[in-house]
Design a protein around this motif. Structure first.
Motif, PDB file in Angstrom:
ATOM      1  N   ASN A  92       0.860  -1.185   0.000  1.00  0.00           N
ATOM      2  CA  ASN A  92       0.000   0.000   0.000  1.00  0.00           C
ATOM      3  C   ASN A  92       0.898   1.237   0.000  1.00  0.00           C
ATOM      4  N   VAL A  93       1.118   1.832  -1.173  1.00  0.00           N
ATOM      5  CA  VAL A  93       2.090   2.916  -1.286  1.00  0.00           C
ATOM      6  C   VAL A  93       1.582   4.225  -0.694  1.00  0.00           C
ATOM      7  N   GLN A  94       0.265   4.302  -0.390  1.00  0.00           N
ATOM      8  CA  GLN A  94      -0.241   5.528   0.233  1.00  0.00           C
ATOM      9  C   GLN A  94       0.322   5.682   1.644  1.00  0.00           C
ATOM     10  N   LYS A  95       0.627   4.556   2.297  1.00  0.00           N
ATOM     11  CA  LYS A  95       1.181   4.591   3.655  1.00  0.00           C
ATOM     12  C   LYS A  95       2.700   4.556   3.655  1.00  0.00           C
ATOM     13  N   ALA A  96       3.288   4.008   2.597  1.00  0.00           N
ATOM     14  CA  ALA A  96       4.727   3.748   2.598  1.00  0.00           C
ATOM     15  C   ALA A  96       5.513   4.927   2.037  1.00  0.00           C
ATOM     16  N   SER A  97       6.788   4.970   2.365  1.00  0.00           N
ATOM     17  CA  SER A  97       7.677   5.998   1.828  1.00  0.00           C
ATOM     18  C   SER A  97       8.123   5.606   0.423  1.00  0.00           C
ATOM     19  N   VAL A  98       8.764   6.551  -0.264  1.00  0.00           N
ATOM     20  CA  VAL A  98       9.272   6.272  -1.609  1.00  0.00           C
ATOM     21  C   VAL A  98      10.320   5.164  -1.560  1.00  0.00           C
ATOM     22  N   ALA A  99      11.167   5.211  -0.539  1.00  0.00           N
ATOM     23  CA  ALA A  99      12.221   4.193  -0.410  1.00  0.00           C
ATOM     24  C   ALA A  99      11.614   2.803  -0.238  1.00  0.00           C
ATOM     25  N   ASP A 100      10.581   2.690   0.615  1.00  0.00           N
ATOM     26  CA  ASP A 100       9.935   1.389   0.821  1.00  0.00           C
ATOM     27  C   ASP A 100       9.255   0.909  -0.462  1.00  0.00           C
ATOM     28  N   MET A 101       8.670   1.848  -1.198  1.00  0.00           N
ATOM     29  CA  MET A 101       8.025   1.467  -2.444  1.00  0.00           C
ATOM     30  C   MET A 101       9.029   0.888  -3.427  1.00  0.00           C
ATOM     31  N   LEU A 102      10.186   1.533  -3.561  1.00  0.00           N
ATOM     32  CA  LEU A 102      11.194   1.062  -4.508  1.00  0.00           C
ATOM     33  C   LEU A 102      11.811  -0.269  -4.075  1.00  0.00           C
ATOM     34  N   LYS A 103      11.823  -0.526  -2.747  1.00  0.00           N
ATOM     35  CA  LYS A 103      12.345  -1.810  -2.265  1.00  0.00           C
ATOM     36  C   LYS A 103      11.381  -2.955  -2.538  1.00  0.00           C
ATOM     37  N   ASN A 104      10.086  -2.632  -2.684  1.00  0.00           N
ATOM     38  CA  ASN A 104       9.085  -3.669  -2.923  1.00  0.00           C
ATOM     39  C   ASN A 104       9.252  -4.226  -4.336  1.00  0.00           C
ATOM     40  N   ALA A 105       9.431  -5.526  -4.435  1.00  0.00           N
ATOM     41  CA  ALA A 105       9.748  -6.152  -5.727  1.00  0.00           C
ATOM     42  C   ALA A 105       8.631  -5.939  -6.742  1.00  0.00           C
ATOM     43  N   GLU A 106       7.361  -6.058  -6.313  1.00  0.00           N
ATOM     44  CA  GLU A 106       6.257  -5.952  -7.255  1.00  0.00           C
ATOM     45  C   GLU A 106       6.120  -4.520  -7.782  1.00  0.00           C
TER      46      GLU A 106
END
Length: 701
Positions: A503-517
């Motif tokens: 859920n990228v609305q809650k996550a930071s940009v860094a966490d989003m880029l770390k997410n494989a999907e």
């Protein structure tokens, strides 16, 4: 306004007698969209604001301190103010009272250079008369000269009603009545109107939240003005009331709009400039004479930079919002870019060999309110969405440039630190943009299959034509196997994802880029993310989200749309994101082969909802067509074979796609934040409220 009454093919039979001329308010009723934009809720709300804006103009002129707006339970709207009141004396050229004149004649009012208003939101003189023409009933009361004067209208025609409400008996009659005596110092105007349902759609209504937002906005823009909103359409509950007053003006408005922590406090920029404009002026004989008029334009801007990346800029002319900008906003942006670049060179934050920063770099994290006030602004259309006065660009640019340069070059210790922080933020935005562009250029479609950056699980297509290529984002590996067989490999690519993404609305940009999907989706589309997203670099013409037709599939689509809205919004705005619509049931017919010409595929009928299934079975039963029991219900895409998936969901000749669009960006952002954001309490309240409307029979348990 001239209209054709009949379509004649013989030129000899078509003459001037076949033309009809719509006079006065008749033209408004014939073509309401020309004056209010539409006849739905948006047009009805526009009518309400035409009346409210007249009261706001009184406040701008310094004669009104309070405006009350009441949404009555019977659907009528009432606006009250304590301004000077509409003039009640007789206008010599027409022989009508001031009230009847402004309510029945187009282009009549006090905003045509008479000196009554130095700056106003209305300039065409059609607002009140248009609302009157589109109302089944309109009542107006004016407190002035020691009396309350009253008058009523039906569809623009003055007269007297014999009872309350729009359906009462009506007798046409011209003239203003004195209904009671009041103190001589008491002045004001009250207008109440019932929208004509012959004109407006049956479901046209005024949304309370939209009214509250604009009332709050207006109170910010006119310091010292109190605006009260009362909604009596509450069906047994207490009426809803809210009151707005902000003495801080647009500085307070800017702080209210800002979504992020500040880099610098709110800066207030004020100034003015003069310009000459040639306008037609009505002389004493009633003739329009071109005249050079000296104008004064006042500029008032509040702005601040924050730590975030989004830009929020609101522009206004005489308190009227200009959502599509105009010359004043163009001058503001031009001054920002010019002054910032000059100061970056002067402080050596940009070297001589570096490219100048762009408008996007300067606007990153900026919250600003840009207002100008001037007499008779030139708008594009009655809806006033774009300012066209050319001199506004020059004057706003000069004022903003001069005051912003003073701030950025200040020698005061605190202001110097704040200015340095602003300039560094802008430089960092420029560096991030250049780095993203460089990264994007390495991910072009050319030699994409040999590019190791692309995920190995991508099943690409052969075609490089952007117009035709499609990327299906498929839920699960099981559905991927079927989709491989069902697709047209010439132009349809597949990218599987495992379950529910972050859920990228809650996550930071860094966490989003770390997410494989998430990273895989961004890499495959190949156009970057966030502010650096380049729509022209996208590798596919369409992106289609293909998930199961169940609750989990809907949740996965919601998570994917959140990713696109947050980091690849231009794809949504361009209408290039779609949701596949897979069927929910398959009906296998048992006696269709007896019919002549029946094909094997005609044995199956697909339905996409329980209601459609019920209707289809009743239809088949009436026709005497039998089917195999039980009807197959698909639990997921993996249950279909390749032919079924191609026929129902992937083949462009047969499938149904749902285009995902962002028509109202602010409302969409609010919904994403409510449903997917970090704040739990508003979401809990939304779910609890929606639970009352839930049909328990539709829950699959």
């Amino acid at each position: 306004m001239t209209a054709l009454t009949t379509d004649f093919h013989d030129p000899e039979e078509y003459s001037a007698r076949h033309l009809s001329v719509l006079e006065g308010l008749e033209a408004v009723r014939k073509r309401p969209g020309m004056y209010i934009g539409s006849t739905d809720s948006r047009g009805l709300t526009h009518c309400m604001w035409e009346i409210i804006d007249n009261s706001v103009d009184e406040a701008l002129a310094g004669h009104c301190t309070r405006i009350d707006v009441v949404l009555h339970a019977d659907g009528s709207v009432e606006v009250r103010d304590n301004g000077r009141g509409i003039p009640v004396d007789i206008e010599p050229r027409t022989g009508l009272s001031g009230v009847e004149l402004v309510m029945t004649k187009l282009h009549a009012g006090g905003k045509f250079g008479s000196g009554s208003y130095t700056a106003s939101g209305g300039l065409h003189g059609v607002g009140a008369s248009v609302v009157n023409a589109l109302s089944a009933r309109l009542d107006v009361e004016v407190d002035r000269q020691g009396h309350t004067h009253a008058m009523s209208f039906r569809r623009g025609i003055p007269g007297v009603f014999d009872a309350d409400g729009p359906d009462a008996g009506f007798t046409p009659r011209s003239g203003l009545e004195q209904v009671r005596r009041i103190a001589k110092k008491v002045t004001g105007t009250r207008v109440r109107f019932w929208a004509d349902r012959q004109i407006f759609l049956k479901d046209a209504d005024i949304a309370r939240e939209a009214l509250l937002d604009r009332a709050r906005q207006t109170a910010f823009l006119v310091p010292g003005l109190t605006i009260s909103v009362r909604d009596e359409r509450t069906e047994g509950e207490e009426p809803y009331e809210e009151e707005f007053r902000f003495d801080g003006g647009i500085s307070e408005f800017c702080a209210y709009l800002a979504p992020d922590p500040e880099v610098c406090p709110v800066l207030r920029i004020e100034g003015s400039g003069n310009f000459t404009e040639t306008v037609p002026v009505l002389d004493e004989q009633g003739h329009m004479v071109p005249t050079d008029v000296e104008r004064r334009l006042d500029v008032d801007v509040a702005l601040r930079w924050g730590t975030g990346y989004d830009t929020t800029v609101r522009s206004f002319v005489n308190v009227i919002a200009t959502p599509k900008g105009g010359t004043h906003l163009a001058g503001f942006e031009r001054a920002l870019v010019r002054v910032v670049n000059d100061q970056l060179r002067a402080t050596k934050l940009l070297r001589a060999s570096d490219d100048p920063v762009t408008k996007e770099d300067v606007l990153e994290g900026l919250t600003a309110v840009v207002t100008v006030r001037l007499p008779e602004p030139q708008f594009e259309g009655q809806t006033k969405e774009i300012l066209g006065t050319s001199a506004a660009s020059r004057i706003v640019s000069q004022v903003v440039g001069r005051e912003l340069r003073t701030f950025l070059t200040s020698t005061k210790r605190t202001e110097k630190q704040q200015a340095r922080a602003v300039l560094e933020k802008i430089v960092n935005a420029a560096k991030a943009r250049l780095a993203a562009r460089q990264q994007r250029e390495t991910q072009r479609r050319k030699n994409a299959l040999e590019n190791s950056a692309l995920p190995a699980k991508l099943v690409d297509c052969r075609s490089e034509g952007l117009e035709r290529s499609e990327l299906f984002i498929v839920e699960g590996d099981s559905a991927l196997g079927t989709a491989k067989l069902a697709r047209d490999s010439e132009f349809q690519a597949l990218l599987p994802i495992r379950g529910k993404i972050l859920n990228v609305q809650k996550a930071s940009v860094a966490d989003m880029l770390k997410n494989a999907e998430c990273a895989a989706i961004i890499q495959v589309i190949g156009a970057g993310s966030g502010r650096s997203f380049d729509l022209d670099a996208a590798r596919y013409g369409r992106v289609i989200l293909m998930a199961d037709a169940d609750v989990d599939g809907a949740h996965i689509r919601c998570l994917l749309l959140t990713l696109f809205y947050r980091y690849m919004r231009p794809m949504l705005e361009a209408g290039r994101v779609f949701a596949a619509v897979p069927p929910l049931h398959r009906i296998e017919l048992t006696n269709v082969r007896r019919k002549r010409g029946a094909r094997p595929e005609d044995r199956y009928i697909y339905t996409y909802s329980d209601a459609e299934l019920h209707r289809k079975l009743l239809e088949l039963e009436k026709k005497g067509i039998t089917w195999k029991e039980p009807v197959q219900r698909y639990k997921g895409l993996g249950e279909m074979d390749a032919d079924q998936l191609a026929e129902t969901t992937m083949d462009p000749r047969h499938r149904t796609l749902r285009r995902i669009r962002v028509d109202q960006a602010e409302e969409a952002a609010a919904v994403f934040e409510l449903l997917m954001g970090n704040e739990v309490a508003p979401r809990r309240a939304f779910i609890a409220q929606g639970a009352r409307e839930l049909d328990l029979s539709r829950i699959d348990t």
